[in-house]
Design a protein around this motif. Structure first.
Motif, PDB file in Angstrom:
ATOM      1  N   PRO A 276     -32.658  50.707 -44.707  1.00  0.00           N
ATOM      2  CA  PRO A 276     -31.514  51.076 -45.548  1.00  0.00           C
ATOM      3  C   PRO A 276     -30.262  50.253 -45.316  1.00  0.00           C
ATOM      4  O   PRO A 276     -29.335  50.276 -46.130  1.00  0.00           O
ATOM      5  N   GLY A 277     -30.191  49.524 -44.199  1.00  0.00           N
ATOM      6  CA  GLY A 277     -28.974  48.782 -43.866  1.00  0.00           C
ATOM      7  C   GLY A 277     -29.040  47.329 -44.295  1.00  0.00           C
ATOM      8  O   GLY A 277     -29.838  46.933 -45.145  1.00  0.00           O
ATOM      9  N   LYS A 278     -28.177  46.536 -43.666  1.00  0.00           N
ATOM     10  CA  LYS A 278     -28.166  45.097 -43.944  1.00  0.00           C
ATOM     11  C   LYS A 278     -29.447  44.467 -43.406  1.00  0.00           C
ATOM     12  O   LYS A 278     -29.897  44.776 -42.301  1.00  0.00           O
ATOM     13  N   LEU A 279     -30.005  43.549 -44.187  1.00  0.00           N
ATOM     14  CA  LEU A 279     -31.243  42.878 -43.817  1.00  0.00           C
ATOM     15  C   LEU A 279     -31.015  41.365 -43.796  1.00  0.00           C
ATOM     16  O   LEU A 279     -30.555  40.775 -44.776  1.00  0.00           O
ATOM     17  N   VAL A 280     -31.344  40.761 -42.662  1.00  0.00           N
ATOM     18  CA  VAL A 280     -31.165  39.324 -42.468  1.00  0.00           C
ATOM     19  C   VAL A 280     -32.533  38.695 -42.197  1.00  0.00           C
ATOM     20  O   VAL A 280     -33.351  39.269 -41.473  1.00  0.00           O
ATOM     21  N   VAL A 281     -32.779  37.525 -42.770  1.00  0.00           N
ATOM     22  CA  VAL A 281     -34.014  36.787 -42.511  1.00  0.00           C
ATOM     23  C   VAL A 281     -33.662  35.547 -41.708  1.00  0.00           C
ATOM     24  O   VAL A 281     -32.885  34.698 -42.161  1.00  0.00           O
ATOM     25  N   LYS A 282     -34.239  35.443 -40.520  1.00  0.00           N
ATOM     26  CA  LYS A 282     -33.917  34.362 -39.579  1.00  0.00           C
ATOM     27  C   LYS A 282     -35.106  33.430 -39.429  1.00  0.00           C
ATOM     28  O   LYS A 282     -36.235  33.880 -39.255  1.00  0.00           O
ATOM     29  N   GLY A 283     -34.821  32.137 -39.494  1.00  0.00           N
ATOM     30  CA  GLY A 283     -35.873  31.143 -39.341  1.00  0.00           C
ATOM     31  C   GLY A 283     -36.129  30.360 -40.607  1.00  0.00           C
ATOM     32  O   GLY A 283     -37.153  29.675 -40.725  1.00  0.00           O
ATOM     33  N   ASP A 289     -37.258  28.442 -49.582  1.00  0.00           N
ATOM     34  CA  ASP A 289     -37.490  29.710 -48.888  1.00  0.00           C
ATOM     35  C   ASP A 289     -36.217  30.547 -48.824  1.00  0.00           C
ATOM     36  O   ASP A 289     -36.279  31.777 -48.900  1.00  0.00           O
ATOM     37  N   ALA A 290     -35.083  29.895 -48.670  1.00  0.00           N
ATOM     38  CA  ALA A 290     -33.817  30.632 -48.651  1.00  0.00           C
ATOM     39  C   ALA A 290     -33.616  31.370 -49.967  1.00  0.00           C
ATOM     40  O   ALA A 290     -33.250  32.559 -49.990  1.00  0.00           O
ATOM     41  N   VAL A 291     -33.847  30.685 -51.064  1.00  0.00           N
ATOM     42  CA  VAL A 291     -33.696  31.320 -52.383  1.00  0.00           C
ATOM     43  C   VAL A 291     -34.690  32.461 -52.528  1.00  0.00           C
ATOM     44  O   VAL A 291     -34.345  33.554 -53.012  1.00  0.00           O
ATOM     45  N   ALA A 292     -35.925  32.252 -52.088  1.00  0.00           N
ATOM     46  CA  ALA A 292     -36.965  33.271 -52.246  1.00  0.00           C
ATOM     47  C   ALA A 292     -36.637  34.542 -51.487  1.00  0.00           C
ATOM     48  O   ALA A 292     -36.834  35.658 -52.000  1.00  0.00           O
ATOM     49  N   VAL A 293     -36.150  34.429 -50.255  1.00  0.00           N
ATOM     50  CA  VAL A 293     -35.878  35.650 -49.485  1.00  0.00           C
ATOM     51  C   VAL A 293     -34.651  36.377 -50.012  1.00  0.00           C
ATOM     52  O   VAL A 293     -34.584  37.615 -49.980  1.00  0.00           O
ATOM     53  N   VAL A 294     -33.690  35.632 -50.525  1.00  0.00           N
ATOM     54  CA  VAL A 294     -32.526  36.285 -51.125  1.00  0.00           C
ATOM     55  C   VAL A 294     -32.943  37.032 -52.392  1.00  0.00           C
ATOM     56  O   VAL A 294     -32.490  38.149 -52.662  1.00  0.00           O
ATOM     57  N   GLU A 295     -33.816  36.437 -53.181  1.00  0.00           N
ATOM     58  CA  GLU A 295     -34.305  37.109 -54.388  1.00  0.00           C
ATOM     59  C   GLU A 295     -35.053  38.394 -54.053  1.00  0.00           C
ATOM     60  O   GLU A 295     -35.137  39.309 -54.886  1.00  0.00           O
ATOM     61  N   ARG A 296     -35.577  38.482 -52.855  1.00  0.00           N
ATOM     62  CA  ARG A 296     -36.303  39.689 -52.429  1.00  0.00           C
ATOM     63  C   ARG A 296     -35.432  40.640 -51.622  1.00  0.00           C
ATOM     64  O   ARG A 296     -35.945  41.547 -50.970  1.00  0.00           O
ATOM     65  N   GLY A 297     -34.140  40.421 -51.669  1.00  0.00           N
ATOM     66  CA  GLY A 297     -33.230  41.429 -51.151  1.00  0.00           C
ATOM     67  C   GLY A 297     -32.553  41.156 -49.835  1.00  0.00           C
ATOM     68  O   GLY A 297     -31.845  42.033 -49.307  1.00  0.00           O
ATOM     69  N   ALA A 298     -32.721  39.971 -49.251  1.00  0.00           N
ATOM     70  CA  ALA A 298     -32.040  39.679 -47.997  1.00  0.00           C
ATOM     71  C   ALA A 298     -30.536  39.599 -48.223  1.00  0.00           C
ATOM     72  O   ALA A 298     -30.068  38.979 -49.179  1.00  0.00           O
ATOM     73  N   ASP A 299     -29.784  40.224 -47.336  1.00  0.00           N
ATOM     74  CA  ASP A 299     -28.323  40.162 -47.408  1.00  0.00           C
ATOM     75  C   ASP A 299     -27.777  38.891 -46.778  1.00  0.00           C
ATOM     76  O   ASP A 299     -26.634  38.498 -47.045  1.00  0.00           O
ATOM     77  N   ALA A 300     -28.570  38.275 -45.935  1.00  0.00           N
ATOM     78  CA  ALA A 300     -28.170  37.019 -45.294  1.00  0.00           C
ATOM     79  C   ALA A 300     -29.408  36.280 -44.842  1.00  0.00           C
ATOM     80  O   ALA A 300     -30.467  36.877 -44.619  1.00  0.00           O
ATOM     81  N   ALA A 326     -25.318  26.006 -50.953  1.00  0.00           N
ATOM     82  CA  ALA A 326     -25.184  25.680 -52.378  1.00  0.00           C
ATOM     83  C   ALA A 326     -26.240  26.384 -53.209  1.00  0.00           C
ATOM     84  O   ALA A 326     -25.966  26.860 -54.324  1.00  0.00           O
ATOM     85  N   ALA A 327     -27.463  26.499 -52.699  1.00  0.00           N
ATOM     86  CA  ALA A 327     -28.552  27.100 -53.469  1.00  0.00           C
ATOM     87  C   ALA A 327     -28.425  28.610 -53.553  1.00  0.00           C
ATOM     88  O   ALA A 327     -28.740  29.211 -54.588  1.00  0.00           O
ATOM     89  N   VAL A 328     -27.989  29.219 -52.466  1.00  0.00           N
ATOM     90  CA  VAL A 328     -27.860  30.680 -52.458  1.00  0.00           C
ATOM     91  C   VAL A 328     -26.721  31.123 -53.364  1.00  0.00           C
ATOM     92  O   VAL A 328     -26.759  32.214 -53.944  1.00  0.00           O
ATOM     93  N   GLY A 329     -25.702  30.294 -53.479  1.00  0.00           N
ATOM     94  CA  GLY A 329     -24.663  30.515 -54.480  1.00  0.00           C
ATOM     95  C   GLY A 329     -23.870  31.798 -54.335  1.00  0.00           C
ATOM     96  O   GLY A 329     -23.540  32.435 -55.333  1.00  0.00           O
ATOM     97  N   GLY A 330     -23.560  32.200 -53.110  1.00  0.00           N
ATOM     98  CA  GLY A 330     -22.740  33.392 -52.912  1.00  0.00           C
ATOM     99  C   GLY A 330     -23.480  34.701 -53.028  1.00  0.00           C
ATOM    100  O   GLY A 330     -22.889  35.769 -52.883  1.00  0.00           O
ATOM    101  N   ARG A 331     -24.785  34.666 -53.276  1.00  0.00           N
ATOM    102  CA  ARG A 331     -25.548  35.912 -53.391  1.00  0.00           C
ATOM    103  C   ARG A 331     -25.853  36.526 -52.041  1.00  0.00           C
ATOM    104  O   ARG A 331     -26.217  37.703 -51.957  1.00  0.00           O
TER     105      ARG A 331
END
Length: 414
Positions: A276-283, A289-300, A326-331
């Protein structure tokens, strides 16, 4: 008085003139404080740490994978940063704090998750969390930690506690860890995704490091060189993983048994639904891959090659950072780790787009050098260096540091 070749006249100095120059350092009775008082940089703390613990323990912290090319390149990237200072700016007061995942952090800094922390010093994760809480920065407890989530939160309720998760082969066990983190009101969950298998950390292999350290003729001989470390290890609670059953073996064997090479984006989607909280993907090590994990709900995302400890010659995080931003674009927020050795490096990371930098080795050197006080010393050094860098840049607030204040250039090793 005599004159030397028409130059200044010479005379014998008076004792009253010499005496004020003979000023030695005041003696510090406390041995830990005495050691730490000589540490003015993270490199100094590293040198102290090297003398305080067995070689295998120091090498576990200090080492990286295979030929250690990746960690060297990561550090070189920070050395290659060129700052662009401005002058005649009012920097009488500077504010190095920033927002990190919705809350204030005293520095653009997160203390990264590290395994086996009580092996470095018997005070372990609780010492790190206390120092982090007082310094006003988040601390991430590792799945491979030697203190449980519940014990850490209970011991340091003021800490901004995050928890790092590996998805194990035993998914039910991973799910139970997530449930425990939710019950403990952990603020943020970090999923580490660059460990389908453990990296080949050759220093550990050559040292024969086991978790916990085993008693052999070699380690028994080492006791004579590091008696206080061994005394503390043997007279405090047994060194074991707090989030899993006991283990006796090497770190590589543990990784091979526990880590799941079958983790996919579907697992991230499950975690996003569960947590339920903030979710970060590390690595994250590429833009896609950065775009893909953000599209699936990563907060960072954390642009990271695991401190150079997994795939040697992986992409250099600092060089990749601007492209991911640049790719994540503030999301989502973008953080970076690997290669950060100073407060100036934190400023550089911020200038190249990171909301914060993660450090592991820097505070572990402090922990090995002097327990909780050593971690405080490490954080104090980073804070001092960061604020000094802001002043010399002519920037009164860390939040105002941007691309105009630093750039990457080719590093020639000088």
């Amino acid at each position: 008085m005599t004159s030397a070749g028409g130059g200044a006249a010479r005379r014998l100095p008076r004792w009253s003139e010499i005496r004020p120059l003979l000023r030695g350092r005041p003696f510090i009775a406390d041995a830990v404080e005495r050691r730490l008082s000589k540490a003015h940089t993270i490199a100094d703390l590293r040198a102290v740490a090297r003398r305080r613990v067995p070689r295998s323990v120091f090498d576990y912290v200090d080492g990286a994978a295979e030929d250690e090319i990746g960690i060297g390149r990561a550090r070189d990237a920070f050395r290659a940063v060129e700052f662009h200072p401005r002058v005649l700016r009012d920097v009488g007061t500077v504010d190095p704090s920033v927002g990190v995942l919705g809350r204030r952090s005293a520095l653009p800094l997160v203390l990264a998750p590290t395994g086996f922390t009580r092996m470095m010093h018997h005070e372990g994760e609780i010492a790190v969390a206390r120092a982090a809480a007082d310094a006003g920065v988040p601390y991430v407890l590792s799945t491979m930690g030697t203190t449980s989530i519940e014990d850490l939160v209970r011991a340091v309720p003021a800490a901004r506690t995050w928890f790092q998760l590996y998805l194990w082969r035993d998914r039910d066990a991973s799910a139970r860890l997530v449930e425990r983190a939710i019950a403990a009101n952990v603020e943020t969950l970090i999923l580490t995704v660059d460990t389908p298998v453990g990296g080949a950390r050759m220093r550990d292999v050559r040292n024969g490091l086991t978790i916990p350290p085993s008693l052999s003729p070699r380690t028994l001989a080492d006791m004579s060189l590091h008696p206080s470390w061994w005394f503390n290890l043997l007279t405090t609670r047994p060194l074991e993983f707090a989030s899993m059953a006991s283990w006796n073996g090497t770190a590589e064997e543990l990784a091979r048994r526990m880590f799941d090479p079958g983790v996919t984006m579907k697992d991230l989607a499950w975690l996003r639904e569960t947590w339920p909280g903030k979710l970060v993907v590390k690595g994250v090590q590429c833009v896609e891959d950065a775009v893909a994990v953000v599209e699936r709900g990563a907060d960072a995302v954390v642009v990271s090659n695991h401190g150079g400890r997994q795939l040697d010659r992986a992409p250099v995080p600092l060089e990749l950072l601007p492209h991911v931003v640049a790719a994540v674009g503030g999301r989502a927020e973008v953080m970076v780790d690997t290669g950060i050795c100073s407060g100036a490096d934190l400023v550089a990371a911020r200038a190249l787009g990171a909301s914060a930098g993660m450090v592991g080795r820097a505070y572990l050197y402090g922990l090995m050098a002097g327990g909780e006080r050593g971690v405080r010393r490490a954080l104090g050094i980073l804070h001092q260096e960061a604020t000094r860098t802001l002043r010399l840049l002519g920037v009164p607030r860390m939040e105002d540091v941007g691309g105009e204040h630093a750039s990457l250039r080719a590093w020639n090793g000088r």
